[in-house]
Scaffold this active site. Structure first.
Site, PDB file in Angstrom:
ATOM      1  N   ASP A 108       4.737   5.100   3.815  1.00 27.66           N
ATOM      2  CA  ASP A 108       4.426   6.523   3.914  1.00 27.66           C
ATOM      3  C   ASP A 108       5.612   7.199   4.589  1.00 27.66           C
ATOM      4  OD1 ASP A 108       3.019   9.077   4.181  1.00 27.66           O
ATOM      5  OD2 ASP A 108       1.177   7.920   4.002  1.00 27.66           O
TER       6      ASP A 108
ATOM      7  N   GLU B 230     -13.839  10.672   2.138  1.00 23.99           N
ATOM      8  CA  GLU B 230     -14.509  10.269   0.909  1.00 23.99           C
ATOM      9  C   GLU B 230     -16.007  10.574   0.977  1.00 23.99           C
ATOM     10  OE1 GLU B 230     -15.073   6.212  -1.814  1.00 23.99           O
ATOM     11  OE2 GLU B 230     -13.826   6.191  -0.010  1.00 23.99           O
TER      12      GLU B 230
ATOM     13  N   GLU C  45       0.852  -1.185   0.000  1.00 17.38           N
ATOM     14  CA  GLU C  45       0.000   0.000   0.000  1.00 17.38           C
ATOM     15  C   GLU C  45       0.884   1.231   0.000  1.00 17.38           C
ATOM     16  OE1 GLU C  45      -3.684   2.161   2.400  1.00 17.38           O
ATOM     17  OE2 GLU C  45      -2.856   0.280   3.148  1.00 17.38           O
TER      18      GLU C  45
ATOM     19  N   ASP D 106      10.895   6.257   0.219  1.00 21.04           N
ATOM     20  CA  ASP D 106      10.469   6.424  -1.161  1.00 21.04           C
ATOM     21  C   ASP D 106      10.061   5.080  -1.754  1.00 21.04           C
ATOM     22  OD1 ASP D 106      10.301   6.930  -3.899  1.00 21.04           O
ATOM     23  OD2 ASP D 106      11.979   8.332  -3.889  1.00 21.04           O
TER      24      ASP D 106
ATOM     25  N   THR E 277     -13.986   6.141   3.469  1.00 19.72           N
ATOM     26  CA  THR E 277     -13.445   7.020   4.482  1.00 19.72           C
ATOM     27  C   THR E 277     -14.378   8.200   4.751  1.00 19.72           C
ATOM     28  OG1 THR E 277     -12.272   8.453   2.931  1.00 19.72           O
ATOM     29  CG2 THR E 277     -11.142   6.445   3.647  1.00 19.72           C
ATOM     30  N   ARG E 278     -14.177   8.819   5.893  1.00 21.24           N
ATOM     31  CA  ARG E 278     -14.948  10.015   6.234  1.00 21.24           C
ATOM     32  C   ARG E 278     -14.697  11.099   5.201  1.00 21.24           C
ATOM     33  NH1 ARG E 278     -13.459  12.257  11.867  1.00 21.24           N
ATOM     34  NH2 ARG E 278     -14.132  10.131  12.404  1.00 21.24           N
TER      35      ARG E 278
ATOM     36  N   ASP F 210     -10.400  10.929  -6.266  1.00 20.26           N
ATOM     37  CA  ASP F 210     -11.603  11.745  -6.371  1.00 20.26           C
ATOM     38  C   ASP F 210     -11.365  12.926  -7.305  1.00 20.26           C
ATOM     39  OD1 ASP F 210      -9.834  13.102  -4.669  1.00 20.26           O
ATOM     40  OD2 ASP F 210     -11.455  14.084  -3.569  1.00 20.26           O
TER      41      ASP F 210
ATOM     42  N   ASP G 217      -1.748  12.220  -4.452  1.00 20.95           N
ATOM     43  CA  ASP G 217      -1.822  13.645  -4.775  1.00 20.95           C
ATOM     44  C   ASP G 217      -2.101  13.819  -6.265  1.00 20.95           C
ATOM     45  OD1 ASP G 217      -1.378  16.361  -5.200  1.00 20.95           O
ATOM     46  OD2 ASP G 217       0.227  16.440  -3.725  1.00 20.95           O
TER      47      ASP G 217
END
Length: 303
Positions: A159, A285, A134, A186, A282-283, A245, A209
């Site tokens: 991350d 989302e 992920e 990375d 997700t919230r 999104d 992003d």
């Protein structure tokens, strides 16, 4: 990435207790990628995430030195890897007491720095479980929820957002999740240098992003070069799952994935896929959907 949005599933693993990062920016990257995504546009693959902002000498040192002894390194690959355009901006935000405690106690057990030096033995790391990578997990709530729902699959979550790393480690401990490992650095270096060919059972890139300005499109993660790296690490039949999104980015994702010879669309009509049940909503989302945003999922199989 652009403005980061905390990644909190509507029905997540209990006991989160996370605090959204404030005033931060982030991403997961293409020319240079690292953790970011999973519904949050978190910082991915950079150094100094979680360090205090400011122009002082102290803040400069904080960008280079780990804030938590034994925890994630500020720049794990260091100068032995070339500098490239990165598709992420490490977030600098406050680390809570609980997150810092989790980093100090659990990083030596479940954390690893992406230094580009040694090949990872995923079979040993996850006790033989199939492993999904992920790239970008924000504060980790969705990652923890997916790990709890599917304990037979290991999740290597990448991350560079230090509060998110600490939060995910804490969630894993509180909920008895032994199938999560947290990687700092990375993701491009991880894919290129440290993962064996065909070692991944899947890959997830959620809400990276979008870099909406045209001059920044080169920083987007989902590009042909990244897909070639991803294909090398994925087993035949493994699925690369992306979600966004941002409509223009969704269209670009669909275009480059469709054109890549190593992937085939799982959607029968050759377009976007419905959100699969295993990806928590997700919230962030939900708020976007309430505002009329369209969330697109893409599931492409490694051929």
């Amino acid at each position: 990435m652009s403005t980061s949005r905390p990644h909190t599933p509507e029905s997540s693993v209990p006991g989160s207790g996370s605090e959204p990062a404030s005033g931060s920016t982030a991403d997961s990257g293409s020319p240079s990628a690292s953790g970011s995504g999973s519904g949050s546009r978190s910082g991915s693959g950079g150094a100094g995430s979680g360090a205090p902002a400011g122009g002082s000498a102290a803040s400069g040192r904080a960008a280079r030195e780990p804030r938590f002894p034994g925890g994630p390194a500020a720049d794990p690959a260091g100068s032995h890897h070339e500098r490239r355009i990165r598709s992420f901006q490490p977030r600098r935000s406050r680390v809570t007491t609980g997150q810092g405690d989790a980093l100090q106690r659990l990083w030596p057990v479940w954390g690893l720095d992406i230094d580009g030096r040694d090949r990872l033995d995923l079979a040993a790391m996850f006790d033989g479980l199939p492993v999904v990578l992920e790239i970008g997990f924000g504060m980790g709530e969705a990652t923890a929820a997916m790990a709890a729902a599917d304990p037979a699959t290991g999740i290597l979550a990448v991350d560079v957002h230090t509060p998110g790393q600490g939060n995910l480690l804490g969630l894993a401990e509180r909920n008895g999740l032994t199938n999560v490992r947290v990687a700092n650095g990375d993701a491009i270096i991880l894919l290129r240098e440290q993962l064996a060919p065909g070692s991944l059972a899947g890959m997830r890139v959620y809400f990276p992003d979008p870099w909406p300005k045209k001059r920044h499109h080169k920083r987007r993660l989902i590009q042909p070069e990244f897909l070639t790296l991803a294909a090398g690490a994925l087993k035949p039949g493994a699925v690369l799952h992306c979600a966004t999104d941002w409509e223009p980015y969704a269209d670009q994702m669909l275009e480059v994935l469709t054109a890549h010879p190593d992937f085939e669309n799982t959607a029968e009509d050759g377009g976007f896929a419905p959100r699969p049940g295993f990806r928590p909503r997700t919230r962030f989302e939900g708020q976007g959907l309430d505002k009329g945003h369209i969330v697109r999922d893409l599931l492409f199989r490694r051929v």
